[in-house]
Design an enzyme around this catalytic site. Structure first.
Site, PDB file in Angstrom:
ATOM      1  N   GLY A 373       9.097  29.556  47.162  1.00 43.18           N
ATOM      2  CA  GLY A 373       9.119  29.167  48.579  1.00 43.18           C
ATOM      3  C   GLY A 373      10.402  28.470  48.925  1.00 43.18           C
ATOM      4  O   GLY A 373      11.422  28.614  48.237  1.00 43.18           O
ATOM      5  N   GLN A 374      10.307  27.710  49.990  1.00 42.48           N
ATOM      6  CA  GLN A 374      11.437  26.984  50.561  1.00 42.48           C
ATOM      7  C   GLN A 374      12.212  26.140  49.544  1.00 42.48           C
ATOM      8  O   GLN A 374      13.424  26.075  49.565  1.00 42.48           O
ATOM      9  CB  GLN A 374      10.833  26.081  51.638  1.00 42.48           C
ATOM     10  N   ASP A 482       4.028  21.541  59.947  1.00 38.48           N
ATOM     11  CA  ASP A 482       4.263  22.961  59.659  1.00 38.48           C
ATOM     12  C   ASP A 482       2.947  23.620  59.266  1.00 38.48           C
ATOM     13  O   ASP A 482       2.875  24.358  58.275  1.00 38.48           O
ATOM     14  CB  ASP A 482       5.310  23.078  58.529  1.00 38.48           C
TER      15      ASP A 482
HETATM   16  P1  ADP Z   1       7.596  25.811  49.287  1.00 36.19           P
HETATM   17  O1  ADP Z   1       6.893  24.558  49.693  1.00 36.19           O
HETATM   18  O2  ADP Z   1       8.738  25.607  48.327  1.00 36.19           O
HETATM   19  O3  ADP Z   1       7.966  26.648  50.481  1.00 36.19           O
HETATM   20  P2  ADP Z   1       5.148  27.091  48.795  1.00 36.19           P
HETATM   21  O4  ADP Z   1       4.269  25.905  48.856  1.00 36.19           O
HETATM   22  O5  ADP Z   1       5.154  27.985  49.990  1.00 36.19           O
HETATM   23  O6  ADP Z   1       6.590  26.673  48.440  1.00 36.19           O
HETATM   24  O7  ADP Z   1       4.753  27.917  47.513  1.00 36.19           O
HETATM   25  C1  ADP Z   1       5.258  29.207  47.260  1.00 36.19           C
HETATM   26  C2  ADP Z   1       4.161  30.035  46.620  1.00 36.19           C
HETATM   27  O8  ADP Z   1       3.762  29.443  45.377  1.00 36.19           O
HETATM   28  C3  ADP Z   1       2.882  30.086  47.452  1.00 36.19           C
HETATM   29  O9  ADP Z   1       2.925  31.129  48.372  1.00 36.19           O
HETATM   30  C4  ADP Z   1       1.800  30.282  46.409  1.00 36.19           C
HETATM   31  O10 ADP Z   1       1.711  31.643  46.072  1.00 36.19           O
HETATM   32  C5  ADP Z   1       2.358  29.527  45.212  1.00 36.19           C
HETATM   33  N1  ADP Z   1       1.802  28.153  45.156  1.00 36.19           N
HETATM   34  C6  ADP Z   1       2.299  27.056  45.742  1.00 36.19           C
HETATM   35  N2  ADP Z   1       1.538  25.970  45.495  1.00 36.19           N
HETATM   36  C7  ADP Z   1       0.516  26.394  44.736  1.00 36.19           C
HETATM   37  C8  ADP Z   1      -0.654  25.745  44.176  1.00 36.19           C
HETATM   38  N3  ADP Z   1      -0.883  24.438  44.361  1.00 36.19           N
HETATM   39  N4  ADP Z   1      -1.497  26.499  43.448  1.00 36.19           N
HETATM   40  C9  ADP Z   1      -1.277  27.819  43.300  1.00 36.19           C
HETATM   41  N5  ADP Z   1      -0.226  28.478  43.805  1.00 36.19           N
HETATM   42  C10 ADP Z   1       0.668  27.800  44.511  1.00 36.19           C
END
Ligand code: ADP
Length: 615
Positions: A373-374, A482
């Site tokens: 992600g981000q 968000d």
């Molecule tokens: P960021 O905050 O860096 O944008 P995200 O929270 O969107 O990242 O996480 C990216 C991806 O990682 C998510 O779409 C999900 O598939 C996976 N992910 C994130 N947090 C978790 C979690 N607590 N448990 C399982 N998968 C997770």
């Protein structure tokens, strides 16, 4: 002789947290005070309450309200403490009257005991007393304990002299910068943005004011701003007689993202905000520097102040308070007021290695990638026999000093519908954040993968889960900023939980944080966020409406083919997303309620939760 019941009522009890590492939780309990004991029990549907604890009154050494300087993470916001044996019990009452009643009655029943001479007015938290910073839990208190008094122990000023009162009445209007809940009988509640009459402002810390119904009472002087004054000396962010070079030296020495001050400009009657940032410059390189913004007036002679974007305030303290919560065009939010004689006014972050949220890298085993992600990739991991998700934070993506400050607040937010933050590992590079593992991944993907097979009951249950978590954030005065299906995750039991709350504040990518830029989530944003970056729980409510729309459209993207600019235009014309084919009429009505143009016309999450639960 049987004990006589004195008081009975439902309040929230904080867990005693026997081990420092065990999570805090807050449970609703039925409290009964009789002439012998203070008992608390769990209410059970159709059955007798089950007794969970009992304190003999003769063991109580102190009962007093807690003056908290941190957000209270449960729905009842009025804490008091009962020190008995070697334990501190924290109880949260639903309102101030109820708290006063309990404190008064408990004091009355225990006044002949072997009491402490001094007590701690603030919480024991993260291994220290917040009032005096002592790190020994049983350390002697720092305030004199009054076994018969029952009001707050904060230093209230002497009543103003009546002459002055007559003189001052009606002279000036003040605006509340934030809400204030009275701690003692002499105080008046404040409601943000409402006007009051200043009765007496001669005391530096406490001002006597009058509300529209004629009630008078004291409020902290820094919670209000005079409409017609330019005397800011009571605010910690104001430095009189300081040059631009001196301001730069002080802020550079502080080296904290968002360290700031307000100072007089060279031009008489004009003020400048100086702020320190490490955000990358236009060439993408990290460049610690101080930026200066002059506070401007929209119309000569009129009290309409603004900084970077044209969002106007009638007083400078209102403008500063707003930018303490919203960057809104500045390089960073104004985070840490710095004063000439004391450095940073906010508490310094203690050495992270001593903090309960610091994770020892030795205890962490990393596994396969879950997604990205981000902030970077997210890996599966094991920490202390627990399955976790580990967010590896790329250095250039996050303002990590600020995040470390905030991590402690975020760790205290604990609710079954929030993805729990377990800890932060700052001793390795990249820094990583440990979260509760959500086996079924992100909600938007989950919805898309199950198109055509989700029942309406499941969809409603998903919206209920999110509204429950958001009602908790709302009651903790925490803004998500968000909220969207992509920022919710699904557990192995198919329960939906909210993730990434508050995280956008630490993103260092301008493309994401400025409403003018491509990555800003316009399609989930309320009009006031798009226009002025004005975030609130009510802007979260707007986003929640879009999230409900995503759920009932099985993960489709809102305004699919339309550009951000087109979306802004159609919103301004009063148009809204169409009713999803699968959404029952009452659910669609709730969505439309969330998308009211004016934030104050939208429901709160508490109301939404209630409405959804009754469908
Ligand atoms: P960021 O905050 O860096 O944008 P995200 O929270 O969107 O990242 O996480 C990216 C991806 O990682 C998510 O779409 C999900 O598939 C996976 N992910 C994130 N947090 C978790 C979690 N607590 N448990 C399982 N998968 C997770």
């Amino acid at each position: 002789m049987f004990p006589r019941v004195i008081l009975k009522g439902t309040m929230i009890k904080k867990s005693q947290q026997k081990k420092r590492t065990s999570p805090c939780n807050y449970k609703e309990r039925l409290f009964v005070l009789d002439t012998q004991d203070l008992t608390y029990s769990e209410r059970r549907c159709g059955k007798k309450p089950m007794v969970k604890g009992c304190i003999e009154l003769c063991r109580i050494k102190c009962v007093e309200i807690v003056c908290s300087d941190v957000p209270i993470p449960c729905t009842y916001k009025y804490p008091f403490q009962v020190f008995h044996g070697n334990h501190y019990l924290y109880i949260f009452a639903p309102d101030n009257d109820c708290r006063q009643r309990w404190v008064r009655a408990l004091k009355e029943e225990t006044k002949q005991n072997n009491l402490v001479a001094k007590y701690h007015p603030n919480f024991w938290m993260d291994g220290k007393w917040r009032c005096c910073q002592q790190t020994e839990k049983l350390a002697t208190g720092c305030n004199v304990y009054d076994p018969v008094g029952f009001a707050s122990k904060k230093p209230l000023p002497k009543l103003p002299d009546p002459e002055l009162r007559v003189h001052d009445t009606g002279q000036s209007t003040v605006v509340a910068l934030q809400d204030y809940s009275p701690l003692g009988d002499h105080d008046l509640p404040l409601h943000k943005d409402q006007s009051y009459t200043l009765v007496n402002g001669s005391h530096t810390e406490w001002w006597l004011i009058k509300d529209a119904s004629g009630n008078t009472g004291y409020v902290p002087s820094t919670y209000v701003a005079e409409k017609s004054a330019s005397n800011f000396e009571r605010f910690e962010w104001y430095n009189k007689n300081i040059t631009r070079a001196q301001a730069e030296d002080l802020l550079m020495a502080e080296r904290k993202e968002g360290a700031f001050m307000v100072r007089d400009s060279r031009q008489a009657g004009v003020y400048t905000v100086s702020v320190f940032t490490k955000a990358p410059g236009s060439n993408g390189e990290k460049n610690p520097r101080v930026k200066h913004y002059q506070i401007r007036q929209a119309d000569e002679g009129e009290a309409t102040f603004y900084l970077a974007e044209k969002y106007l305030f009638s007083t400078i303290p209102e403008l500063i308070h707003y930018h303490q919560h919203n960057a809104a065009g500045l390089i960073t939010r104004l985070r840490h007021p710095v004063s000439q004689d004391g450095g940073c006014c906010s508490q310094d972050v203690p050495d992270p290695s001593k903090e309960q949220w610091e994770v020892d890298p030795e205890e962490l085993t990393l596994g396969q990638e879950l997604g990205s992600g981000q902030f970077g990739v997210v890996l599966e991991g094991v920490w202390r026999d627990r399955q976790v998700a580990v967010k590896m934070v790329r250095e250039e993506c996050m303002s990590d000093d600020d995040f470390k400050d905030e991590a402690r607040v975020m760790m205290r937010l604990s609710h079954c519908k929030l993805v729990q933050l377990y800890g932060v590992c700052t001793q390795r590079s990249p820094m990583c954040l440990l979260f509760e593992l959500m086996e079924n991944g992100c909600l938007s993907e989950y919805l898309r993968a199950r198109r055509g097979s989700l029942t309406l009951d499941t969809m409603l249950a998903m919206c209920l889960d999110v509204s429950e978590g958001m009602a908790y954030l709302e009651s903790s005065n925490f803004i998500h900023r968000d909220l969207a299906a992509r920022n919710c995750l699904v557990s192995k039991n198919n329960e939906v939980k909210i993730s990434d709350f508050g995280m956008t504040r630490f993103v260092l990518d301008d493309q994401y944080t400025s409403s003018q830029c491509s990555k800003f989530p316009i399609k989930w944003s309320a009009p006031e966020v798009i226009r002025y970056c004005k975030f609130s729980s009510k802007s979260d409510v707007w986003s929640f409406g879009v999230l409900m729309w995503e759920v009932y459209n099985e993960g489709r993207l809102p305004y699919d083919t339309r550009s951000n600019a087109e979306v802004v235009e159609s919103l301004s014309a009063g148009l809204r997303l169409l009713k999803p084919r699968l959404a029952p009429q009452p659910v669609h009505l709730l969505m439309e309620w969330c998308w009211k143009e004016k934030a104050e016309d939208r429901p709160s999450f508490a109301v939404l939760l209630h409405e959804l639960a009754s469908l």
